[in-house]
Design a protein around this motif. Structure first.
Motif, PDB file in Angstrom:
ATOM      1  N   UNK A 140       0.306  -1.372   0.056  1.00 37.83           N
ATOM      2  CA  UNK A 140      -0.384  -0.322   0.037  1.00 37.83           C
ATOM      3  C   UNK A 140       0.765   1.091   0.086  1.00 37.83           C
ATOM      4  N   UNK A 141       2.402   1.648   0.024  1.00 32.96           N
ATOM      5  CA  UNK A 141       3.100   1.987   0.294  1.00 32.96           C
ATOM      6  C   UNK A 141       2.696   3.524   1.316  1.00 32.96           C
ATOM      7  N   UNK A 142       2.603   2.312   2.069  1.00 27.85           N
ATOM      8  CA  UNK A 142       2.069   3.063   3.667  1.00 27.85           C
ATOM      9  C   UNK A 142       4.189   3.999   4.362  1.00 27.85           C
ATOM     10  N   UNK A 143       4.676   4.440   4.200  1.00 28.71           N
ATOM     11  CA  UNK A 143       5.943   4.994   4.312  1.00 28.71           C
ATOM     12  C   UNK A 143       6.458   4.848   5.675  1.00 28.71           C
ATOM     13  N   UNK A 144       5.761   5.596   6.978  1.00 28.59           N
ATOM     14  CA  UNK A 144       5.801   5.717   7.873  1.00 28.59           C
ATOM     15  C   UNK A 144       5.568   4.689   8.603  1.00 28.59           C
ATOM     16  N   UNK A 145       4.580   3.535   8.735  1.00 18.71           N
ATOM     17  CA  UNK A 145       4.169   2.809   8.773  1.00 18.71           C
ATOM     18  C   UNK A 145       4.708   1.470   8.327  1.00 18.71           C
ATOM     19  N   UNK A 146       5.933   1.255   6.874  1.00 19.14           N
ATOM     20  CA  UNK A 146       6.259   0.627   6.667  1.00 19.14           C
ATOM     21  C   UNK A 146       7.689   0.332   7.449  1.00 19.14           C
ATOM     22  N   UNK A 147       7.822   1.675   8.255  1.00 19.35           N
ATOM     23  CA  UNK A 147       9.832   2.117   8.270  1.00 19.35           C
ATOM     24  C   UNK A 147       9.044   0.993  10.123  1.00 19.35           C
ATOM     25  N   UNK A 148       8.060   1.200  10.657  1.00 21.06           N
ATOM     26  CA  UNK A 148       7.759   0.438  11.624  1.00 21.06           C
ATOM     27  C   UNK A 148       7.791  -0.913  11.464  1.00 21.06           C
ATOM     28  N   UNK A 149       7.162  -1.192  10.819  1.00 19.54           N
ATOM     29  CA  UNK A 149       7.178  -2.704  10.688  1.00 19.54           C
ATOM     30  C   UNK A 149       8.520  -3.430  10.134  1.00 19.54           C
ATOM     31  N   UNK A 150       9.249  -2.734   9.256  1.00 19.34           N
ATOM     32  CA  UNK A 150      10.210  -3.569   9.174  1.00 19.34           C
ATOM     33  C   UNK A 150      11.763  -3.287  10.356  1.00 19.34           C
ATOM     34  N   UNK A 151      11.745  -2.005  10.883  1.00 22.50           N
ATOM     35  CA  UNK A 151      11.937  -2.308  12.400  1.00 22.50           C
ATOM     36  C   UNK A 151      11.824  -3.739  13.234  1.00 22.50           C
ATOM     37  N   UNK A 152      10.709  -3.961  13.724  1.00 22.64           N
ATOM     38  CA  UNK A 152       9.552  -4.910  13.879  1.00 22.64           C
ATOM     39  C   UNK A 152      10.255  -6.062  14.241  1.00 22.64           C
ATOM     40  N   UNK A 153      10.161  -5.821  12.420  1.00 27.23           N
ATOM     41  CA  UNK A 153      10.427  -7.641  11.792  1.00 27.23           C
ATOM     42  C   UNK A 153      12.109  -8.008  12.050  1.00 27.23           C
ATOM     43  N   UNK A 154      13.116  -7.323  11.847  1.00 27.84           N
ATOM     44  CA  UNK A 154      14.916  -7.089  12.899  1.00 27.84           C
ATOM     45  C   UNK A 154      14.259  -7.984  13.929  1.00 27.84           C
TER      46      UNK A 154
END
Length: 254
Positions: A140-154
């Motif tokens: 969905x290209x929700x950039x700010x949420x994608x960043x948070x999800x990226x950190x949570x993944x790691x």
């Protein structure tokens, strides 16, 4: 021969030690709200006064925080070794991002290796769930949420290592990593091929961990971070070319 009487441990101390272990192991996370007192006492199979005393001791240690009328929470300050002034220094010194990437190479390579080696079924499900959330925001290209999800993944990978020091080191870096990842992605995501490639690398990393292949997982982590570094360097060169072109245009028009 005189024998010392063996003292029975106080029940509140036993509860306190169990909760401390849950914080160390990551079962209780910074900022997490504890269940209501009645429910928590039932889970531990203890009286409410004993539980209340244990909570008070943990609060005195700074591990729990009680909010008036709002329940009890695990302290959000746990592992908060990176202060705002230090974050500002990182942001104002461009070379720091490459130092941080180098540090992440070491830390996340080890995380990936041990996650593949030690992760349980529940750990793997948590990693898969974090990836699916990341995938959704990527689509969905929700950039700010994608960043948070990226950190949570790691961080879900770090939790799967079952190494308490490694997990809390990653958590201590959470705010710094989030800003670092945001800066990285903000610089390189304008080019769609970079964005897609990074997303594909996350999947390769996850698959290696789910397959229980430590060396492949470590290699996937290193490949991912090396690609991010190369992309940042290329983007920096591109920005320099654009700036030079603009300067030449100004000279010509002048």
């Amino acid at each position: 021969m005189a024998y010392q009487r063996v003292k029975q441990p106080k029940l509140s101390d036993v509860i306190m030690q169990q909760m401390e272990a849950m914080i160390l192991e990551g079962t209780l996370k910074p900022g997490q709200k504890l269940p209501p007192e009645r429910e928590l006492a039932k889970e531990f199979e203890v009286s409410r006064p004993s539980l209340r005393e244990a909570v008070q001791k943990l609060a005195a240690k700074g591990l729990l925080v009680s909010r008036q009328g709002g329940g009890t929470y695990v302290s959000e300050d746990l592992g908060g070794s990176f202060s705002d002034p230090l974050l500002e220094l990182f942001k104002t010194h461009p070379e720091a991002q490459y130092d941080l990437l180098e540090f992440r190479h070491a830390l996340e390579g080890v995380s990936a290796y041990y996650a593949a080696l030690r992760s349980t079924t529940a750990d793997k499900e948590a990693i898969r769930k974090c990836y699916q959330t990341l995938e959704g925001f990527h689509a969905t290209k929700e950039f700010d949420k994608e960043v948070v999800a990226d950190v949570d993944f790691h961080l879900s990978i770090a939790a799967a290592t079952h190494n308490m020091v490694l997990l809390h080191m990653m958590r201590a870096l959470f705010s710094l990593l989030r800003q670092h990842i945001w800066d990285n992605l903000h610089n390189i995501y304008p080019k769609a091929d970079y964005r897609q490639k990074i997303h594909e690398q996350h999947k390769l990393l996850m698959d290696a961990i789910l397959d229980g292949d430590p060396e492949r997982a470590r290699h996937a982590a290193h490949t991912h971070l090396a690609y991010v570094e190369d992309a940042l360097l290329e983007q920096g060169r591109e920005n320099s070319r654009v700036e030079r072109a603009l300067r030449r245009a100004e000279i010509t028009s002048g």
